[in-house]
Scaffold this motif. Sequence first.
Motif, PDB file in Angstrom:
ATOM      1  N   SER A   1      -6.219  -3.990  -6.404  1.00 16.67           N
ATOM      2  CA  SER A   1      -5.777  -4.400  -5.119  1.00 16.67           C
ATOM      3  C   SER A   1      -6.557  -5.619  -4.776  1.00 16.67           C
ATOM      4  CB  SER A   1      -5.596  -3.161  -4.213  1.00 16.67           C
ATOM      5  OG  SER A   1      -6.907  -2.937  -3.922  1.00 16.67           O
TER       6      SER A   1
ATOM      7  N   ASP B   1      -7.050 -10.172  -1.084  1.00 17.11           N
ATOM      8  CA  ASP B   1      -5.931  -9.193  -1.577  1.00 17.11           C
ATOM      9  C   ASP B   1      -5.010 -10.062  -2.575  1.00 17.11           C
ATOM     10  OD1 ASP B   1      -3.182  -8.095  -0.858  1.00 17.11           O
ATOM     11  OD2 ASP B   1      -4.393  -6.819   0.241  1.00 17.11           O
TER      12      ASP B   1
ATOM     13  N   SER C   1      -2.142  -8.862  -3.429  1.00 14.83           N
ATOM     14  CA  SER C   1      -0.554  -8.799  -3.332  1.00 14.83           C
ATOM     15  C   SER C   1      -0.143  -9.841  -2.291  1.00 14.83           C
ATOM     16  CB  SER C   1      -0.098  -7.397  -2.629  1.00 14.83           C
ATOM     17  OG  SER C   1      -1.053  -7.280  -1.566  1.00 14.83           O
TER      18      SER C   1
END
Length: 163
Positions: A114, A129, A131
């Motif tokens: 992640s 991060d 994403s």
Amino acid sequence: LSVVSIITSIGQFAMRTNISVDSSQLAAPGGKNNQPSTPTAYPVVTAPSPTRVWTSSGSASTATAVAFSPDGTLIADAHYTTAMIRRASDGSLVQTLTGHTSEVNGIGFSTDGSLVVTGSSDGTIRVWDVSTGALVRTITAGGTIRDIAISPNGSLIASVTIF
């Protein structure tokens, strides 16, 4: 331990080679003659027989570090002050991570995939991060960070730092 193959056509100055968790792909950063102005062209190849899957593009600087995500679906690569996250299958860009003010020398994924951690000659370690590409944290280590490592349980970040 067995050596599957030695790949000599990846680049004259590959800085760090990385192997996917399932050992099916290899990636090595570096550029021809190690010239920062030379467009990056590191191949991702299949193992054990080196067949080129794709070659990186889209940066005007030599790749200095590369890492596979724990599940092998993503690759993070470093180019001067920028890091990029790409799909391992085709090299398509997922995120561009900007913020360092000097060369990014180390890069790695957290154990769960992640987060990406980068270490730079600017003396900072940055946590991103995956994403969203958002900067999560900046750690000032001082000195020139040459490489980083993340512990298997994800609780520690180590850096090789020159003061």
